[in-house]
Enzyme design. Sequence first.
Site, short mmCIF file in Angstrom:
data_model
loop_
_atom_site.label_atom_id
_atom_site.label_comp_id
_atom_site.label_asym_id
_atom_site.label_seq_id
_atom_site.Cartn_x
_atom_site.Cartn_y
_atom_site.Cartn_z
N HIS A 263 58.35 -57.34 81.30
CA HIS A 263 57.70 -56.73 80.13
C HIS A 263 58.37 -55.39 79.80
CE1 HIS A 263 54.08 -55.81 77.58
NE2 HIS A 263 54.51 -54.58 77.81
N GLU A 264 58.45 -54.52 80.81
CA GLU A 264 59.04 -53.20 80.58
C GLU A 264 60.54 -53.33 80.25
OE1 GLU A 264 57.00 -50.98 80.03
OE2 GLU A 264 55.25 -51.84 81.02
N HIS A 267 60.93 -53.87 76.61
CA HIS A 267 60.88 -52.57 75.92
C HIS A 267 62.22 -51.85 76.08
CE1 HIS A 267 56.71 -52.49 74.70
NE2 HIS A 267 56.24 -52.59 75.92
N GLU A 292 56.26 -54.17 71.18
CA GLU A 292 55.44 -55.03 72.02
C GLU A 292 55.85 -56.50 71.87
OE1 GLU A 292 53.73 -53.33 74.07
OE2 GLU A 292 52.53 -54.91 75.01
ZN ZN Z 1 54.21 -52.98 76.41
#
Ligand code: ZN
Length: 511
Positions: A263-264, A267, A292
């Site tokens: 997830h990170e 980003h 996101e």
């Molecule tokens: Zn996030």
Amino acid sequence: MTNQAIEDLKTYVGGLQDLGHVMGLLSWDMETQMPPAAADSRGKQMGILSELHHQRATADTLKHLLETAEATGSNAPVDKALLREVRRHYDHATKLPQAFVSELTEVTAKAHHVWVEARQKQDFSLFEPLLTKIVAMNRQQADYLGWEGSPLNALMDLFEPGLTVDEVDRLFNQLRAPLVQLVQAIGNSPHHATWPFDNERFAEAQQKELTVKVLETMGFDFKRGRLDKAPHPFCTNFSINDVRLTSRYHEEDPFSALLTAMHEGGHGLVEQQADMALERTPLPGATLGIHESQSRLYENILGRSLAFWTYLTPAIKAMYPECAAMQRLEAQDIFRLVNRVKPSFIRVESDEVTYNLHIMLRYELEKALIENQLQVADLPAAWNEKMQAYLGITPPNDSQGVLQDVHWSGGMIGYFPTYTLGNLYSAQFWHTANQDNPTLNSDIEQGKLAVLTQWLRDKIHRHGQVDLPAGIVQRVTGQALNAHYFLDYLWDKYTPLYQLSETPSYKTTVS
Ligand code: ZN
């Protein structure tokens, strides 16, 4: 030919960016390295920097440089985007009276402490007076900023430029019934996977080794980034060439740290893959919703896919040769384990099916509060009623209900929809990625994750915020945002996983 007025503006704005990044570096340090006793001195250091930043961001010099640059009427897309973003930030920074900003800072600082206490004591009434004040101040803020339609439009624009209540209502109305139906269908299914581990422990060192390997395979560049530990994982950056990821490790669960880091990492790629020409401007990166969409694409659509686990299962088994339960798992088993769906009270612990119902509930309540249709005193009851209607469960106390999120105590109203927008964008981008790369699924099965990353770089990341979100979706996918891509993604994935026989309602109604 370079345009001198634009160059002068860029130089000034570059200094503002630098100042912001220095503050970001101090915050990163606070979350990952700083000894606790340094909190006071660090608070003072942050205070003086943020004062300097505010002075520069509201200075007459900037106003003059901006107006001169605007007068050139430059038509180059990057110039236009630069002018748009600098204007947005300048207007936001100067439209609110200084006394109002100070009061809001004071109220939210106090509200945070009171919220922590109210949550501990499971007592909403402690928080109610301050939340009432915060709602009133947010309405006041919308008036200062100016709005049409709904005051919530002005507040959401702070988080996702151009987002309106009409647009969110349109998308959420598409989502609501089919999601409730899917949650119920899964709840009724007897085919739930059982957790295979009891007392097994998965050492942090091994988890980190696998995480780094996957991040590298995704295309995250460790020469221009790092991975550290933090209790609440996040991604931050101080340059296109300096992107910091954080994750946290649970030794009883071999999958969660990896998915958090993916997830990170999503980003992080948004920041790392921006064109260097955008460095020291406000243009690399993305709005909250687009950002996101990338993190959720890597975490959920990729990280929770059968193709990904077809690739990674041999590697994770090799990492824990002593663990008999792990050795018994095949790709299909892990695929089922990382896609368990169960209604829960807490948003941040929820799965990708129930998650958006948590968001819808919050959005609907925020809208009612800001539009004066709901009193803060009635909020807990309204919360519990919606939890029952959407997820079929009622929180046993306010700590597991209306008091669970930090956002409102921090003064943030209008933030929540960006999470669901991220999911919707991600499914629509994913659909186009597969059309453009017909072998994407088998590429992923073979661990060629960079195929996806390169496509995202070319279509999205390298352009940063040159386009607004609606423009990005239109440019990349050829149409406006449509919730049906996300619904199709969920129903197509969970129908075989839980052996469902239902037909989704949105496929039988004529729209
Ligand atoms: Zn996030």
